[in-house]
Design a protein around this motif. Structure first.
Motif, PDB file in Angstrom:
ATOM      1  N   ASP A 187      -5.569   5.252   0.105  1.00 39.22           N
ATOM      2  CA  ASP A 187      -5.003   3.918  -0.084  1.00 39.22           C
ATOM      3  C   ASP A 187      -3.516   4.067  -0.407  1.00 39.22           C
ATOM      4  O   ASP A 187      -3.141   4.444  -1.515  1.00 39.22           O
ATOM      5  CB  ASP A 187      -5.744   3.209  -1.214  1.00 39.22           C
ATOM      6  N   ALA A 188      -2.663   3.775   0.586  1.00 35.79           N
ATOM      7  CA  ALA A 188      -1.217   3.980   0.430  1.00 35.79           C
ATOM      8  C   ALA A 188      -0.626   3.059  -0.634  1.00 35.79           C
ATOM      9  O   ALA A 188       0.264   3.458  -1.391  1.00 35.79           O
ATOM     10  CB  ALA A 188      -0.509   3.760   1.764  1.00 35.79           C
ATOM     11  N   ALA A 189      -1.107   1.833  -0.730  1.00 36.65           N
ATOM     12  CA  ALA A 189      -0.570   0.902  -1.729  1.00 36.65           C
ATOM     13  C   ALA A 189      -0.886   1.392  -3.141  1.00 36.65           C
ATOM     14  O   ALA A 189      -0.050   1.307  -4.044  1.00 36.65           O
ATOM     15  CB  ALA A 189      -1.151  -0.486  -1.508  1.00 36.65           C
ATOM     16  N   LYS A 190      -2.085   1.942  -3.312  1.00 34.59           N
ATOM     17  CA  LYS A 190      -2.458   2.453  -4.634  1.00 34.59           C
ATOM     18  C   LYS A 190      -1.610   3.671  -5.001  1.00 34.59           C
ATOM     19  O   LYS A 190      -1.163   3.805  -6.153  1.00 34.59           O
ATOM     20  CB  LYS A 190      -3.936   2.829  -4.629  1.00 34.59           C
ATOM     21  N   ARG A 192       1.443   4.273  -3.946  1.00 31.00           N
ATOM     22  CA  ARG A 192       2.793   3.773  -4.256  1.00 31.00           C
ATOM     23  C   ARG A 192       2.849   3.176  -5.655  1.00 31.00           C
ATOM     24  O   ARG A 192       3.799   3.397  -6.397  1.00 31.00           O
ATOM     25  CB  ARG A 192       3.229   2.738  -3.227  1.00 31.00           C
ATOM     26  N   ARG A 193       1.816   2.415  -6.024  1.00 33.92           N
ATOM     27  CA  ARG A 193       1.800   1.824  -7.368  1.00 33.92           C
ATOM     28  C   ARG A 193       1.733   2.902  -8.440  1.00 33.92           C
ATOM     29  O   ARG A 193       2.424   2.825  -9.452  1.00 33.92           O
ATOM     30  CB  ARG A 193       0.607   0.876  -7.510  1.00 33.92           C
TER      31      ARG A 193
END
Length: 132
Positions: free
Chosen positions: A29-32, A34-35
């Motif tokens: 999960d790229a968004a996770k 990044r976060r």
């Protein structure tokens, strides 16, 4: 035979004849990511900022007493000098007003400097402090 169709759940292993190469690979999960990296960067930046703040605060706090003592002597001397200049010099002396304005401006500037110095220390302090 029954009418129930078994569904596989994610992460559940079955004993079927499906080859392991055809099973789906876990997705990242790229968004996770990044976060999480932003949180780590924010934490490291906050830590570095806190160290810099403390490295600036401690010497300024250590210098506060000598600065206040020396500037307090100067402010007291200027406070005494202002009435001596105003009442002690003749009214027709051209240096009277310039000396008085210089003394009063320096006196006021010293007071403002002390106030700004204490405000800077209060702003930089890592924990709330009381300056006495």
């Amino acid at each position: 035979m029954s009418n129930v169709i078994p569904f596989r759940r994610i992460g559940e292993e079955t004993t079927s004849d499906v080859a392991p190469e055809s099973s789906p690979k876990p997705r990242i999960d790229a968004a996770k990511v990044r976060r999480q990296s932003a949180m780590v960067a924010r934490g490291a930046g906050g830590f570095a900022f806190g160290l810099l703040r403390l490295a600036l605060f401690l010497p300024l706090l250590w210098l506060r007493r000598p600065i206040r003592f020396m500037l307090g002597l100067a402010i007291f001397g200027l406070f005494i000098a202002m009435p001596l200049i105003w009442f002690g010099m003749h009214g027709d002396d051209p240096k009277r007003m310039s000396l008085f304005l210089t003394a009063s401006g320096s006196w006021f500037g010293g007071l403002v400097f002390l106030w700004c110095y204490d405000s800077l220390l209060l702003r930089l302090s890592p924990t709330p402090i009381v300056l006495n």
